[in-house]
Design an enzyme around this catalytic site. Structure first.
Site, PDB file in Angstrom:
ATOM      1  N   GLY A 354       0.568  -0.887   0.000  1.00 44.51           N
ATOM      2  CA  GLY A 354       0.000   0.000   0.000  1.00 44.51           C
ATOM      3  C   GLY A 354       0.760   1.187   0.000  1.00 44.51           C
ATOM      4  O   GLY A 354       0.992   1.883   0.796  1.00 44.51           O
ATOM      5  N   THR A 355       1.504   1.982  -0.849  1.00 47.40           N
ATOM      6  CA  THR A 355       2.682   2.828  -1.021  1.00 47.40           C
ATOM      7  C   THR A 355       2.333   4.079  -1.819  1.00 47.40           C
ATOM      8  O   THR A 355       1.526   4.038  -2.730  1.00 47.40           O
ATOM      9  CB  THR A 355       3.770   2.046  -1.776  1.00 47.40           C
ATOM     10  OG1 THR A 355       4.006   0.832  -1.075  1.00 47.40           O
ATOM     11  CG2 THR A 355       5.041   2.847  -1.879  1.00 47.40           C
ATOM     12  N   ALA A 356       2.987   5.187  -1.489  1.00 52.43           N
ATOM     13  CA  ALA A 356       2.836   6.432  -2.250  1.00 52.43           C
ATOM     14  C   ALA A 356       4.222   6.981  -2.542  1.00 52.43           C
ATOM     15  O   ALA A 356       5.110   6.938  -1.686  1.00 52.43           O
ATOM     16  CB  ALA A 356       2.007   7.442  -1.459  1.00 52.43           C
TER      17      ALA A 356
END
Length: 536
Positions: A354-356
């Site tokens: 789940g990464t930005a």
């Protein structure tokens, strides 16, 4: 590397963006604009990166949170610096204790896989060392969005709704009740375009700003985090939080066709991208859309990944060093395994020795490649009451097999998927790049680098190009728009090819490049997301 507009035979939602004074590229327009405003108000690219990162914890909450981890590559004053702000497992956890709870492998959600969050410490460290504005000023845009609310963007809203329906059926324990209270306040995920507010997030960000992070690691927020985790038989303690420190690290690199490609050293998987590029660098590639190009890329990534999965963990626990894995001699041996047919990859034995995501740049020459995550959409699913802090589940990456390198141990950092990238040439910065989304990241790094270096695509075209990803053994998955004739040719070479129904698992990236002669910035943003470039 050519950053000019040029024809590319795949549909693009955007053209490359140019600017001179500053640029912020990320997956959510509001966060990009917040970072740009910080620069326009006297901040530098480092301040902008912190502001954008903090905003992403509000406007893209499925991908990242205050309770997540971060890594950064920072170019400033003629040098590249690395920041590892990933956190270790709690000191008290062990394989035996987790197995005694009835688990055969690390669970994906709940309190057990929660590790020490590093993102707030990364903001403090970057601000103190390289920032120009006070942390309270830099975090204010995120606080404002949390208090006033924002309209949920399209792709984020889509994934938020998907996860809500998954969690509704999956999360039955009391430890997940706060998630539904915070992220589904009306008994559902917010609609696309609907305003969502996060007042508890605002209070937590304000405390972090006022105390320079102390509240999160030693004060009020730390107490609430530990109380929440311990209430449901987790392992995190006040001592785990209080002793946490970020690590300033020396980035690692390989020279690929005259460009230096930089990654953070282990525990991150950036080493996988460098291993693949080291294998590929002595091949000649004459066309992007040829089966030979794709075949060699896939085979190199497979070989690099099996090595990474065998050897990468907390650097203090690795049996070999990145220098040994990246040696010319080792790469030559791995390169020789690539033949005309697809192979079943096996890890090699290097000779001992789940990464930005967001990217920023300013007119002074500062550039930042920054990536953050709480692992998986919404991390552990555990939200600390009255704080809005969704805790990460990075511990799910550990193995409960005591014989492997990445085995669970108290105080140890796990194999980490999130990796920022950076490119230089002749000791001058070309710019930051990165792709988010689990195990696709090093694979996409290889594809992006080759798109720009070998095939002279501008940053936007490099991101637009269809991607593939290796799954296991001879199995690869390709995007819906991947050329069918190439897919069929790969099958004839022995690859098992499956076509994805959408592009959700092929990563979301950003790129900023600087022209050394003119100082002009050129940016590309991900067409698979709500990506945006803010520029002036």
């Amino acid at each position: 590397m050519n950053t000019d507009h040029q024809f590319y035979p795949y549909p693009s939602k955007r053209m490359a963006v140019h600017g001179r004074k500053g640029m912020v590229a990320t997956t959510q327009p509001l966060a990009a604009q917040a970072g740009l405003r910080i620069m326009q108000n006297g901040g530098n690219a480092i301040d902008a990166a912190i502001a954008t990162s903090a905003c992403l914890t509000i406007v893209e909450p499925n991908s990242t949170s205050i309770g997540g981890d971060s890594f950064a590559l920072v170019w400033t004053k003629g040098k590249l610096h690395g920041l590892n702000a990933s956190g270790p497992a709690p000191q008290s956890i062990s394989i035996e204790k987790v197995k005694s709870m009835g688990y055969d492998s690390m669970p994906g959600q709940g309190v057990v896989p929660i590790t020490v969050p590093g993102t707030p410490a990364s903001w403090v460290a970057l601000s103190e060392r390289y920032g120009r504005l006070p942390l309270s000023t830099v975090l204010q845009p995120a606080i404002d969005y949390a208090l006033e609310g924002f309209p949920v963007s399209v792709e984020i809203g889509r994934y938020w709704n998907i996860r809500f329906h998954e969690f509704k059926n999956k999360f039955k324990g009391e430890e997940f009740a706060e998630w539904f209270k915070v992220y589904a306040p009306n008994g559902r995920a917010p609609y696309i375009g609907e305003v969502w507010r996060a007042p508890d997030h605002a209070k937590s960000l304000q405390l972090i700003a006022e105390t320079n992070g102390e509240a999160f690691y030693r004060g009020e927020l730390a107490e609430k985090i530990v109380h929440c985790v311990n209430e449901y038989n987790g392992f995190l303690s006040m001592e785990d939080l209080a002793r946490y420190q970020v690590e300033w690290v020396q980035p690692i690199n390989v020279n690929y066709k005259g460009f230096d490609i930089w990654e953070i050293p282990p525990n991150g998987q950036g080493l996988v991208a460098l291993l693949a590029l080291q294998i590929l660098k002595d091949f000649d590639f004459h066309s992007k859309d040829s089966v030979d190009t794709y075949h060699k890329q896939i085979e190199a990534v497979k070989l690099a990944f099996v090595d990474g999965l065998k050897y990468i963990t907390d650097s203090r626990s690795m049996s070999v060093t990145e220098k040994e894995l990246l040696s010319e001699q080792y790469a030559k041996g791995r390169r020789g395994l690539i033949q005309d047919e697809a192979i079943l990859p096996e890890a090699g034995e290097p000779i001992p020795g789940g990464t930005a995501y967001l990217a920023t740049a300013d007119e002074e020459g500062n550039m930042v490649s920054f990536i953050q995550s709480h692992a998986g959409d919404f991390g552990s699913g555990v939200v600390v009451p009255d704080t809005g802090i969704c805790l990460l589940n990075r511990g799910s990456g550990f193995s409960l097999n005591p014989e492997v390198a990445n085995r669970l141990e108290g105080g140890k950092k796990t194999f980490h998927t999130i990796i920022p990238g950076f490119i230089t040439k002749d000791n001058m910065p070309v710019g930051p790049f990165g792709i988010m989304c689990g195990m696709i990241q090093p694979q996409a790094h290889v594809q992006i680098v080759m798109n720009m270096v070998n095939f002279m695509l501008n940053p936007q075209a490099a991101l637009d190009a269809p991607r593939w990803r290796w799954i296991k053994e001879k199995l690869i998955e390709v995007e819906p728009q991947f050329p069918d004739h190439i897919a069929q040719a790969l099958i004839r070479k022995g690859h098992a090819v499956q076509r994805a129904i959408d592009s959700g698992m092929f990563g979301r990236g950003q790129i900023i490049c600087r022209d050394e002669k003119t100082g002009i910035l050129t940016g590309g943003t991900e067409p698979r997301a709500d990506g945006s470039i803010a520029v002036w």
